[in-house]
Write a protein that holds these residues in place. Structure first.
Motif, PDB file in Angstrom:
ATOM      1  N   ASP A 224       0.989  -1.290   0.085  1.00  0.00           N
ATOM      2  CA  ASP A 224      -0.103   0.022  -0.157  1.00  0.00           C
ATOM      3  C   ASP A 224       0.491   1.350  -0.268  1.00  0.00           C
ATOM      4  O   ASP A 224       0.471   2.119  -1.064  1.00  0.00           O
ATOM      5  CB  ASP A 224      -0.941   0.003   1.218  1.00  0.00           C
ATOM      6  N   ARG A 225       1.760   1.452   1.020  1.00  0.00           N
ATOM      7  CA  ARG A 225       2.417   2.599   0.881  1.00  0.00           C
ATOM      8  C   ARG A 225       3.479   2.810  -0.012  1.00  0.00           C
ATOM      9  O   ARG A 225       3.515   4.115  -0.591  1.00  0.00           O
ATOM     10  CB  ARG A 225       3.181   2.684   2.328  1.00  0.00           C
ATOM     11  N   TYR A 226       3.903   1.753  -0.611  1.00  0.00           N
ATOM     12  CA  TYR A 226       4.739   1.833  -2.055  1.00  0.00           C
ATOM     13  C   TYR A 226       3.835   2.421  -3.124  1.00  0.00           C
ATOM     14  O   TYR A 226       4.171   3.578  -3.830  1.00  0.00           O
ATOM     15  CB  TYR A 226       5.446   0.652  -2.375  1.00  0.00           C
ATOM     16  N   ARG A 227       2.626   1.900  -3.272  1.00  0.00           N
ATOM     17  CA  ARG A 227       1.720   2.025  -4.485  1.00  0.00           C
ATOM     18  C   ARG A 227       1.262   3.445  -4.154  1.00  0.00           C
ATOM     19  O   ARG A 227       1.109   4.274  -5.224  1.00  0.00           O
ATOM     20  CB  ARG A 227       0.543   1.102  -4.082  1.00  0.00           C
ATOM     21  N   LEU A 228       0.792   4.092  -3.068  1.00  0.00           N
ATOM     22  CA  LEU A 228       0.226   5.317  -2.890  1.00  0.00           C
ATOM     23  C   LEU A 228       1.403   6.371  -3.417  1.00  0.00           C
ATOM     24  O   LEU A 228       1.188   7.266  -4.188  1.00  0.00           O
ATOM     25  CB  LEU A 228      -0.028   5.662  -1.315  1.00  0.00           C
ATOM     26  N   VAL A 229       2.778   6.220  -2.584  1.00  0.00           N
ATOM     27  CA  VAL A 229       3.737   7.184  -3.130  1.00  0.00           C
ATOM     28  C   VAL A 229       4.031   7.180  -4.556  1.00  0.00           C
ATOM     29  O   VAL A 229       4.033   8.178  -5.280  1.00  0.00           O
ATOM     30  CB  VAL A 229       4.914   6.906  -2.135  1.00  0.00           C
ATOM     31  N   PHE A 230       4.234   5.998  -5.292  1.00  0.00           N
ATOM     32  CA  PHE A 230       4.331   5.840  -6.581  1.00  0.00           C
ATOM     33  C   PHE A 230       3.584   6.646  -7.538  1.00  0.00           C
ATOM     34  O   PHE A 230       3.534   7.271  -8.243  1.00  0.00           O
ATOM     35  CB  PHE A 230       4.669   4.374  -7.006  1.00  0.00           C
ATOM     36  N   ASN A 231       2.163   6.128  -7.013  1.00  0.00           N
ATOM     37  CA  ASN A 231       1.053   6.926  -7.791  1.00  0.00           C
ATOM     38  C   ASN A 231       0.966   8.261  -7.555  1.00  0.00           C
ATOM     39  O   ASN A 231       0.990   8.995  -8.711  1.00  0.00           O
ATOM     40  CB  ASN A 231      -0.287   6.175  -7.526  1.00  0.00           C
ATOM     41  N   LEU A 232       1.137   8.957  -6.710  1.00  0.00           N
ATOM     42  CA  LEU A 232       1.030   9.991  -6.338  1.00  0.00           C
ATOM     43  C   LEU A 232       2.426  10.947  -6.901  1.00  0.00           C
ATOM     44  O   LEU A 232       2.241  12.071  -7.671  1.00  0.00           O
ATOM     45  CB  LEU A 232       1.131  10.569  -4.775  1.00  0.00           C
ATOM     46  N   TYR A 233       3.414  10.375  -6.902  1.00  0.00           N
ATOM     47  CA  TYR A 233       4.657  10.838  -7.487  1.00  0.00           C
ATOM     48  C   TYR A 233       4.954  10.927  -9.093  1.00  0.00           C
ATOM     49  O   TYR A 233       4.934  11.881  -9.899  1.00  0.00           O
ATOM     50  CB  TYR A 233       5.940  10.418  -6.756  1.00  0.00           C
ATOM     51  N   VAL A 234       4.740   9.419  -9.323  1.00  0.00           N
ATOM     52  CA  VAL A 234       4.901   9.022 -10.821  1.00  0.00           C
ATOM     53  C   VAL A 234       3.624   9.593 -11.806  1.00  0.00           C
ATOM     54  O   VAL A 234       3.810  10.256 -12.994  1.00  0.00           O
ATOM     55  CB  VAL A 234       5.572   7.619 -11.037  1.00  0.00           C
ATOM     56  N   LEU A 235       2.538   9.127 -11.456  1.00  0.00           N
ATOM     57  CA  LEU A 235       1.475   9.232 -12.084  1.00  0.00           C
ATOM     58  C   LEU A 235       0.648  10.593 -12.056  1.00  0.00           C
ATOM     59  O   LEU A 235      -0.090  10.790 -13.058  1.00  0.00           O
ATOM     60  CB  LEU A 235       0.443   8.040 -11.747  1.00  0.00           C
ATOM     61  N   ASP A 236       0.711  10.974 -10.712  1.00  0.00           N
ATOM     62  CA  ASP A 236      -0.017  12.388 -10.787  1.00  0.00           C
ATOM     63  C   ASP A 236       0.827  13.639 -10.397  1.00  0.00           C
ATOM     64  O   ASP A 236       0.193  14.311 -10.062  1.00  0.00           O
ATOM     65  CB  ASP A 236      -1.063  12.120  -9.499  1.00  0.00           C
TER      66      ASP A 236
END
Length: 181
Positions: free
Chosen positions: A124-136
């Motif tokens: 979860d925490r990796y996915r959230l950070v990845f999505n926020l940083y890379v995708l959004d």
């Protein structure tokens, strides 16, 4: 009905306008909620909660910036709030141990469904950070404020997410190449 009129009618709690607004934006916001949720059911709950917030605060939309952007912020914040409520303490990390890893998510040999699947499988925490940083496009400072972690933890979680994704992509490519031989 124009978007401006639709918003005005939603401010008046007009059920038809609310239904139309929901139908117009639900699929876009659901895909956004899914990026920040553990699973489909949680994404549905987050979407529902996001629309409750939208309808209760639509009078606060001041026509600055896009309305869709305003909706997206609410959906992301709703999903992150649920995450914060269900998570304990994040690991404190030493920033000096962070290795910068790049992941090519635009590789034409990798199918988008596979990429989405492995991103969703991240902790979860990796996915959230990845999505926020890379995708959004959020910065580490913004991420640290959104999910109450240090900037170093945000950077570390991004690096670890990239490492996991890189390994899965390399495995996928290796298995794809061995099958085609």
């Amino acid at each position: 009905m124009s978007l401006e009129q639709l918003i005005k009618n939603c401010v008046k709690q007009d059920a038809k306008a609310q239904s139309q607004l929901y139908k117009q934006y639900a699929s876009k916001l659901f895909s956004l909620c899914l990026k920040y949720s553990k699973n489909y059911a949680e994404a549905e709950d987050n979407l529902h909660d996001a629309f409750i917030t939208v309808f209760s605060k639509i009078d606060q939309y001041n026509n600055k910036g896009s309305f869709e952007g305003w909706l997206k912020r609410i959906a992301i914040n709703t999903s992150l709030q649920r995450y914060r409520e269900n998570v304990g303490v994040f690991d404190i990390v030493n920033e000096g141990n962070i290795e910068d890893v790049t992941v090519d998510i635009n590789d034409k040999d990798i199918h988008i469904d596979f990429l989405l699947k492995i991103i969703q499988e991240l902790p979860d925490r990796y996915r959230l950070v990845f999505n926020l940083y890379v995708l959004d496009g959020y910065s580490h400072v913004e991420i640290s404020e959104l999910i109450n972690i240090s900037i170093g933890t945000s950077k570390s979680n991004l690096a670890r997410a990239r490492m996991i994704l890189k390994e899965k992509i390399e495995d996928y490519k290796a298995n794809s190449n061995s099958r085609s031989l």
